[in-house]
Design a protein around this motif. Sequence first.
Motif, PDB file in Angstrom:
ATOM      1  N   ARG A  33       0.087   9.063   6.183  1.00  0.00           N
ATOM      2  CA  ARG A  33      -1.266   9.011   5.621  1.00  0.00           C
ATOM      3  C   ARG A  33      -1.309   8.041   4.457  1.00  0.00           C
ATOM      4  NH1 ARG A  33      -3.963  14.048   5.954  1.00  0.00           N
ATOM      5  NH2 ARG A  33      -5.710  12.975   4.956  1.00  0.00           N
ATOM      6  N   PRO A  34      -2.302   7.129   4.445  1.00  0.00           N
ATOM      7  CA  PRO A  34      -2.433   6.228   3.298  1.00  0.00           C
ATOM      8  C   PRO A  34      -2.937   6.995   2.080  1.00  0.00           C
ATOM      9  CG  PRO A  34      -4.278   5.931   4.792  1.00  0.00           C
ATOM     10  CD  PRO A  34      -3.339   6.902   5.455  1.00  0.00           C
ATOM     11  N   ILE A  35      -2.497   6.553   0.909  1.00  0.00           N
ATOM     12  CA  ILE A  35      -2.987   7.131  -0.334  1.00  0.00           C
ATOM     13  C   ILE A  35      -4.196   6.318  -0.763  1.00  0.00           C
ATOM     14  CG2 ILE A  35      -2.448   7.551  -2.769  1.00  0.00           C
ATOM     15  CD1 ILE A  35       0.450   8.019  -1.845  1.00  0.00           C
TER      16      ILE A  35
ATOM     17  N   VAL B  28       5.918   6.320  -0.354  1.00  0.00           N
ATOM     18  CA  VAL B  28       6.513   4.990  -0.239  1.00  0.00           C
ATOM     19  C   VAL B  28       5.455   3.934  -0.523  1.00  0.00           C
ATOM     20  CG1 VAL B  28       8.296   5.711   1.403  1.00  0.00           C
ATOM     21  CG2 VAL B  28       6.097   4.909   2.274  1.00  0.00           C
ATOM     22  N   ASP B  29       5.906   2.775  -0.926  1.00  0.00           N
ATOM     23  CA  ASP B  29       5.025   1.639  -1.163  1.00  0.00           C
ATOM     24  C   ASP B  29       5.498   0.529  -0.234  1.00  0.00           C
ATOM     25  OD1 ASP B  29       3.259  -0.233  -2.118  1.00  0.00           O
ATOM     26  OD2 ASP B  29       3.968  -0.163  -4.189  1.00  0.00           O
TER      27      ASP B  29
ATOM     28  N   MET C  85       0.839  -1.178   0.000  1.00  0.00           N
ATOM     29  CA  MET C  85       0.000   0.000   0.000  1.00  0.00           C
ATOM     30  C   MET C  85       0.881   1.237   0.000  1.00  0.00           C
ATOM     31  SD  MET C  85      -3.120   0.925   2.501  1.00  0.00           S
ATOM     32  CE  MET C  85      -4.277   2.095   1.891  1.00  0.00           C
ATOM     33  N   LYS C  86       0.432   2.268  -0.680  1.00  0.00           N
ATOM     34  CA  LYS C  86       1.204   3.502  -0.758  1.00  0.00           C
ATOM     35  C   LYS C  86       0.816   4.450   0.377  1.00  0.00           C
ATOM     36  CE  LYS C  86       1.872   3.114  -5.678  1.00  0.00           C
ATOM     37  NZ  LYS C  86       1.432   3.559  -6.974  1.00  0.00           N
TER      38      LYS C  86
ATOM     39  N   ARG D  82       4.854  -0.636   8.817  1.00  0.00           N
ATOM     40  CA  ARG D  82       6.117  -0.373   8.125  1.00  0.00           C
ATOM     41  C   ARG D  82       6.218   1.108   7.752  1.00  0.00           C
ATOM     42  NH1 ARG D  82      11.379  -0.560   7.672  1.00  0.00           N
ATOM     43  NH2 ARG D  82      12.112  -0.481   5.517  1.00  0.00           N
ATOM     44  N   ALA D  83       5.109   1.703   7.324  1.00  0.00           N
ATOM     45  CA  ALA D  83       5.111   3.136   7.007  1.00  0.00           C
ATOM     46  C   ALA D  83       5.482   3.947   8.246  1.00  0.00           C
ATOM     47  CB  ALA D  83       3.751   3.560   6.463  1.00  0.00           C
TER      48      ALA D  83
END
Length: 123
Positions: A113-115, A85-86, A1-2, A92-93
């Motif tokens: 923040r998730p994209i 980042v992905d 996930m980005k 992990r983010a």
Amino acid sequence: MKYLLIMQIDSDVLEALTKEEMAAVQKGHGAFMDETRESGEFIGTQALGALGQGALIRVEDGAQRVVTDGPYAEAKEFMGGYYMVDVESKERAIELARSLPDASIPGLAVEVRPIMFEAGFDF
């Protein structure tokens, strides 16, 4: 996930850093980019210009549009730039965000923040 790792900046905090501290921050960002490129998690990064270099468009009093020179918010902090980042997980983010030098300086912060949607990026 980005995810976006958004660096929340306070100009007063940055200006108070010594040359050595600022050099360490820059070196830390270089190391972060090297490590996330090597791991395949790095997508891109962009730094934003100072608040006074931009403009804000908002609706006030119903439909009146106002273009205002900055600063725009009451808070001292503003979005100074970001990394995209992905990664495999939110955890992990967060781990990556914690490794950014900004996350270790009192008065600065890194927002994770998730994209949820993207279009038009050729990374």
